[in-house]
Design a protein around this motif. Structure first.
Motif, short mmCIF file in Angstrom:
data_model
loop_
_atom_site.label_atom_id
_atom_site.label_comp_id
_atom_site.label_asym_id
_atom_site.label_seq_id
_atom_site.Cartn_x
_atom_site.Cartn_y
_atom_site.Cartn_z
N LEU A 115 0.74 46.29 -5.30
CA LEU A 115 0.78 46.38 -6.77
C LEU A 115 0.91 44.99 -7.38
CD1 LEU A 115 2.86 49.61 -7.26
CD2 LEU A 115 0.40 49.31 -7.29
N PHE A 116 1.65 44.13 -6.72
CA PHE A 116 1.60 42.70 -7.04
C PHE A 116 0.69 42.12 -5.97
CE2 PHE A 116 2.99 38.30 -6.51
CZ PHE A 116 2.99 37.85 -7.81
N ARG A 117 -0.54 41.86 -6.31
CA ARG A 117 -1.56 41.60 -5.29
C ARG A 117 -2.14 40.21 -5.46
NH1 ARG A 117 -3.99 44.37 -1.42
NH2 ARG A 117 -6.13 43.88 -0.85
N VAL A 118 -2.09 39.45 -4.39
CA VAL A 118 -2.53 38.06 -4.42
C VAL A 118 -3.70 37.89 -3.46
CG1 VAL A 118 -1.84 35.67 -4.02
CG2 VAL A 118 -0.16 37.34 -4.89
N THR A 119 -4.77 37.31 -3.95
CA THR A 119 -5.93 37.00 -3.12
C THR A 119 -6.12 35.49 -3.17
OG1 THR A 119 -6.96 39.11 -3.68
CG2 THR A 119 -8.43 37.38 -2.83
N THR A 120 -6.09 34.83 -2.02
CA THR A 120 -6.26 33.38 -2.03
C THR A 120 -7.61 32.99 -1.43
OG1 THR A 120 -5.35 32.79 0.15
CG2 THR A 120 -3.77 33.15 -1.65
N TRP A 121 -8.07 31.82 -1.82
CA TRP A 121 -9.35 31.32 -1.30
C TRP A 121 -9.26 29.80 -1.21
CZ3 TRP A 121 -11.55 27.86 -4.65
CH2 TRP A 121 -11.21 27.96 -6.01
N GLY A 122 -10.16 29.23 -0.44
CA GLY A 122 -10.26 27.78 -0.42
C GLY A 122 -9.99 27.15 0.93
N GLU A 123 -10.64 26.03 1.14
CA GLU A 123 -10.46 25.25 2.35
C GLU A 123 -9.76 23.93 2.02
OE1 GLU A 123 -12.70 28.42 3.52
OE2 GLU A 123 -13.61 27.01 2.13
N SER A 124 -9.18 23.36 3.01
CA SER A 124 -8.40 22.14 2.81
C SER A 124 -9.21 21.03 2.14
CB SER A 124 -7.89 21.66 4.18
OG SER A 124 -7.10 20.53 4.05
N HIS A 125 -10.46 20.89 2.53
CA HIS A 125 -11.26 19.79 1.99
C HIS A 125 -12.43 20.28 1.14
CE1 HIS A 125 -9.73 16.39 4.79
NE2 HIS A 125 -8.79 17.24 4.53
N GLY A 126 -12.37 21.53 0.68
CA GLY A 126 -13.37 22.00 -0.27
C GLY A 126 -13.07 21.44 -1.65
N PRO A 127 -13.86 21.82 -2.64
CA PRO A 127 -13.63 21.27 -3.99
C PRO A 127 -12.31 21.73 -4.60
CG PRO A 127 -15.43 22.90 -3.98
CD PRO A 127 -15.09 22.64 -2.56
N ALA A 128 -11.82 22.89 -4.20
CA ALA A 128 -10.60 23.41 -4.83
C ALA A 128 -10.03 24.52 -3.96
CB ALA A 128 -10.91 23.96 -6.23
N ILE A 129 -8.79 24.88 -4.23
CA ILE A 129 -8.22 26.09 -3.68
C ILE A 129 -7.74 26.92 -4.86
CG2 ILE A 129 -7.53 25.10 -1.45
CD1 ILE A 129 -4.70 24.82 -2.55
N GLY A 130 -7.58 28.23 -4.64
CA GLY A 130 -7.18 29.06 -5.77
C GLY A 130 -6.69 30.40 -5.34
N CYS A 131 -6.27 31.18 -6.33
CA CYS A 131 -5.88 32.55 -6.04
C CYS A 131 -6.06 33.40 -7.28
CB CYS A 131 -4.45 32.65 -5.53
SG CYS A 131 -3.17 32.33 -6.73
N TYR A 191 -15.57 33.41 14.72
CA TYR A 191 -16.63 33.33 13.72
C TYR A 191 -17.89 32.60 14.21
CZ TYR A 191 -12.86 34.72 10.56
OH TYR A 191 -11.83 35.39 9.95
N GLY A 192 -17.75 31.83 15.32
CA GLY A 192 -18.90 31.06 15.79
C GLY A 192 -19.22 29.88 14.89
N ILE A 193 -18.36 29.61 13.94
CA ILE A 193 -18.53 28.51 12.98
C ILE A 193 -17.16 28.25 12.37
CG2 ILE A 193 -19.09 30.08 11.07
CD1 ILE A 193 -20.86 27.97 9.85
N ARG A 194 -16.88 26.99 12.02
CA ARG A 194 -15.65 26.73 11.27
C ARG A 194 -15.81 25.43 10.52
NH1 ARG A 194 -12.01 23.02 14.25
NH2 ARG A 194 -13.37 22.38 15.96
N ASP A 195 -15.07 25.31 9.46
CA ASP A 195 -15.04 24.08 8.67
C ASP A 195 -13.90 23.24 9.24
OD1 ASP A 195 -14.58 22.09 6.83
OD2 ASP A 195 -14.64 23.41 5.08
N PRO A 196 -14.21 22.18 9.97
CA PRO A 196 -13.14 21.46 10.67
C PRO A 196 -12.38 20.48 9.77
CG PRO A 196 -15.24 20.42 11.13
CD PRO A 196 -15.53 21.60 10.23
N ARG A 197 -12.90 20.25 8.59
CA ARG A 197 -12.31 19.20 7.74
C ARG A 197 -10.91 19.59 7.27
NH1 ARG A 197 -16.28 19.28 3.13
NH2 ARG A 197 -15.93 21.49 3.57
N GLY A 198 -9.92 18.92 7.79
CA GLY A 198 -8.54 19.17 7.38
C GLY A 198 -8.03 20.53 7.82
#
Lengths: 369, 369, 369, 369
Positions: free
Chosen positions: A9-25, A115-122
């Motif tokens: 009911l208090f629901r948080v969805t996060t997104w973002g990578e360490s070295h992407g343009p931004a992180i958020g939720c 995943y067979g792929i990953r973003d290694p940056r940070g």
């Protein structure tokens, strides 16, 4: 059943990578007409922010949070609240040499296999940078809980060295670089962590989070028990390997008598618990006593010391991680653990209100708990 | 977000009170065309069943499970599988004297405060009897996982006495009344638990569950991490107060080097981990190493010893619990912990298949893991 | 995200096949301390029960519901409520000849393709028998909603023949075998359906469900809109092919002016809507006006008339379905539609309470709506 | 059970208000290693974009989408994909005069009553602007479904004027401003809508979405039926009041024989349906036939014509909405409906893979469907 959401009911969805343009939720389910601005969130982010002492990663991010939706004229509107922090101090080239090599003890190889792929940056998605959004969401959760519920975290062990409980002082926690409630322990840890840091190594820690003033009734048996949700929430924090409630593992050694939190009546007709072995949770439901959770954080796996590994081609390599890392990532886990406690309590506060409405004391006055 | 369901794609909903007419569960999401009959489930229930030795509650239930739906001509059909066990040996009168009194350390008062009503007979919904349905669901989960994944639980500590790891022998586990892998420890515990039982007291324990043969890739960061789900699942078992993965709390005391699970290549091109501090999970994703979880079970709160309490009218009372109780409820938690491991792995097995399809090794041969 | 559950806070999970030993459901999230017994549920099941007139299937089931959990001393306890109905009048041999043949317009072939297996007896899981549990759950939902919310269904069209709205009389609905509010239409349908039944054919229908007295504020935009949830709920009923709210498809033909539900103030300070084109829902949220939903039920696909089909071996066959079937399954869909309305409203009632707490009128008195 | 998320395994969470700084969404559960860039998404947004003809709102937004996470080196990584569109052409002052007044037929008063607060600028959260994120998510869903599944929407009725089915031509759809497959109808609508637009009025419409090439087996009975999910998805689009699958409401008028989609074998051993009354869904599961959904869009409630209303103080007012509005919002609902179809199918594609794995034809070859 989103992979990147927590709470119901208090629901948080996060997104973002360490070295992407931004992180958020996105925080959904927040009641309307709660005063909220960036100023309510920023102080918690500042506590978690890297680069504030020599004991945390030297990456320097202002971590300035922006509210993009869900607030109108300073009040929540009941619609989803989107938060974003732009990344500004990425140094992705630091990671070039580990892009195809797997740090032992790190998520690298597991992401690669899954995943067979990953973003290694940070560290990409597996970076502790994601926890900034947990802290931001936690600040909103606190607004729901109100000022009567006090959530307080502390580092109670660094490496093999625990604090002396007799010196536990809440006021000390913000006076040292460790969130340590024991000033003597803090001084010892300082010397120790300096040595660890200089040698390029890292060390584990134990964090304790306490919530005082929470009402009885939070938690929904059987599969949304408050302690089960807390355990899952804390274990989901990067590098956490163990969680306990109240006496935790020590309870295994006890007899029934020793573990009983006996009860007596206060003169005002409220119940008084004579002990809190249970850590404020019985049968998965809060009792009104302080809710006490401890969790263990393993040492950062990114270290300068050379360790044996393999690369994506299956070649044996010896790997050293340069980058900028926390010598004791447990320190910054303190505000993260507080935030997770706040989020879980807020979720259960709303859940309780849905099923049970306003609190019904069942004939038993409850104060002093 | 049901309170009484767990899992997402392998989803179990349980119902029933200790002294109601029956307990049951609905298992949804099971793939079709899996051979399944009561005979696949009953043996696991028999392991958990009370009344099998003097060290468990003397309530004697045959715990005969019936499949009510979802199976046709011996095969699952993809529709929900309903299981039911009728209750036969309720002695509700045992509970008359505690109907309005709250056992210290028990869920009684928490249910009372949350719901303003509770079924006191045999603990009602908060009884460990509910775990029979977890075990039944776990048997179905094992059918999904197949025979290559071996899940094995053991009692590794009773009260303050742990096993000697050098004597750990899987074959011993089913030879004593404790699921104890160390025959010497089992003998010592026998004497000790006899004394505890006779004195009407109880004692805590530590259970360890290991899953071998699980493929890498199970677990979905950030908020459906395999270890987070395991922590929540184990903490949801009655009387559990702590959970750890791999080295768990011991990891807090380590340096980065000591905690690194270094890797080397096998001659056949597969990866060989040189240690398993991580307990088979990195970044929330399984690595193919054995998945190792330990959890602490507190001593049963229903004891003969008189303890200070209050009743629903706010009168101070001294309370003794007669009924029939497990002197060490941790023993019967062993098959329950195994079942929860099976359920979590089955859920993540389906989740992995949904998002990632058939396993893609990403160029890195994986065997021997 | 269970396949066999609906609702979130008022959550219903159903199980069972038409010719299995029983069908049942688990209702989770029900608030505690609501008076509930089988006598609250049985009358609704009796309305839906087959074999009550010559216009419904001649299968004769007493459909006696048992409460197996969640109720103690006549009150809900907040724990899951399990309901079960034993199947007693299965005649599975009726289905032997269609076990491997696919009735056109029936779920047979779709289940076959999806699962590679199906229980053909009585339609197995795809039988309308499942809707008995919806009706049972709906009876519990009504207890949550209270007596001020009146939910009433009616058959407003059978085959091509609609009712005359000017003769709409609530009192008529329970006086004929069709739940038809227009006594003249009921008489015409009687003759028509007799002919259809005798010829072994079947016919479609339109059902209308109205909920009066629901408060404004139910529904949670954007993806838990009340109308979206109602649409999904009604479309999930067997044989339903269309759903509309308020004016529904007719709204497509209107101009903005014609579709505006204008508002004026009542002398008592409440708002009065001058029309209800919206069917009581604006922006996915209830307005306090009657909530009006209509849905189309296709003709039963199990008919005596020979139709061209294929079997599981890929042979062309001509198929006739004997068994016992409803010539107009839309009739028995009336209590089912009522139940789904009740369940959706109860779910949103709890959801509203979670996020918004007690109703806050925002400065605008609301009565007469 | 987030209010602002849809789908389960392909899960989309949207956020943002019409006149806030930005709108966005998080798409979780996307399989890894799918090629994805902004160029895959932008064309679908461009189709929906306002201001492209005189028949849509004159708000001019470039609607440039940015991918903020979940993609690395042009491929999805399995982590959440965050998308954002900055708002650039807000003219909030247009809304000053309706900030405290409730447009009849609009969500204004419902939000006011539910939340006690709302962002009136451009409709805030209830604005159709939110659908831009549905379209963006739909573009990602299409990447999962692959090129063999063709999803195509069309406007088949505007106001009271339907198309002539005999002139239905897919190629026409993108040649006029209405997504109309009948060139003659398009010409008539053009004249009609010009008149409506000039008079400041608005008109409703019916949209039809068809998905061809979808495999049999999508959809999970009983409560995740494909048609139920489609109904909920379409009804959640702004201004939609009705949804039908296949023959929809027309099926109510049919006899069983007329509604039967008879089957014959093709020479290659596949099944050939002789009709598609069912609209490609039987028992909640796709059959491989084209999936056909139609939905009704009511006329825009924001019109220049003066209508009777009330304000937040309870004063009767006559209200005229100036701003910039779509005279027929059904036109822009075409790409939105396509997107919802894509999202629902992608979700069920992943769900099917989880439970049933690779397609098992059960002995029956399937082609030509």
């Amino acid at each position: 059943m989103s992979h990147n959401s927590f709470g119901h009911l208090f629901r948080v969805t996060t997104w973002g990578e360490s070295h992407g343009p931004a992180i958020g939720c996105v925080v959904d389910g927040v009641p309307p007409r709660i005063a909220l601005s960036e100023a309510d969130i920023q102080p918690f982010l500042d506590r978690r922010r890297p680069g504030q002492s020599r004991f945390t990663t030297q990456r320097r991010e202002p971590d300035t949070v922006k509210i993009l939706s869900g607030v109108y004229q300073g009040q929540t509107t009941g619609t989803p609240i989107a938060l974003m922090i732009e990344n500004t101090d990425q140094r992705s080239k630091d990671y070039a040499n580990i892009a195809d090599r797997f740090r032992p003890g790190h998520a690298d190889i597991a992401y690669h296999w899954k995943y067979g792929i990953r973003d290694p940056r940070g560290g990409g998605r597996s970076s502790a940078r994601e926890t900034a959004m947990r802290v931001a969401a936690g600040a909103i959760a606190r607004k729901i809980l109100g000022d009567d519920i006090i959530i307080r975290g502390a580092l109670v062990q660094m490496g093999p060295h625990g604090i002396d409980r007799s010196r536990f002082d809440d006021a000390e926690i913000d006076r040292n670089d460790f969130f340590c409630p024991d000033p003597l322990a803090a001084r010892l840890w300082e010397a120790e962590l300096d040595a660890i840091r200089k040698s390029g190594s890292s060390v584990g820690a134990v964090v304790e989070i306490t919530a005082s003033g929470a009402p009885p009734g939070l938690g929904a048996p059987i599969y949304a028990k408050l302690d089960a949700d807390l355990a899952g929430a804390m274990m989901s924090i990067n590098a956490v390997k163990a969680v306990e409630i109240g006496d935790g593992f020590a309870a295994a050694a006890l007899r029934g008598e020793a573990n009983a939190d006996e009860m007596r009546m206060n003169p005002d007709g409220s119940v008084r618990f004579l002990a809190n072995h249970a850590g404020g949770v019985l049968g998965g439901i809060s009792t009104g006593q302080p809710i006490v959770v401890r969790f263990a954080v393993k040492p950062t796996s990114s270290i300068l010391t050379e360790v044996a590994s393999v690369d994506a081609e299956g070649t044996e390599v010896d790997i050293q991680t340069k980058g900028r890392h926390d010598p004791c990532v447990g320190i910054r886990a303190v505000p993260v653990g507080e935030a997770m406690m706040a989020c879980v309590l807020a979720d259960h506060w709303l859940r309780h209100r849905a099923q049970c409405g306003e609190f019904v004391p069942g004939g038993l006055p409850i104060t002093q708990m």
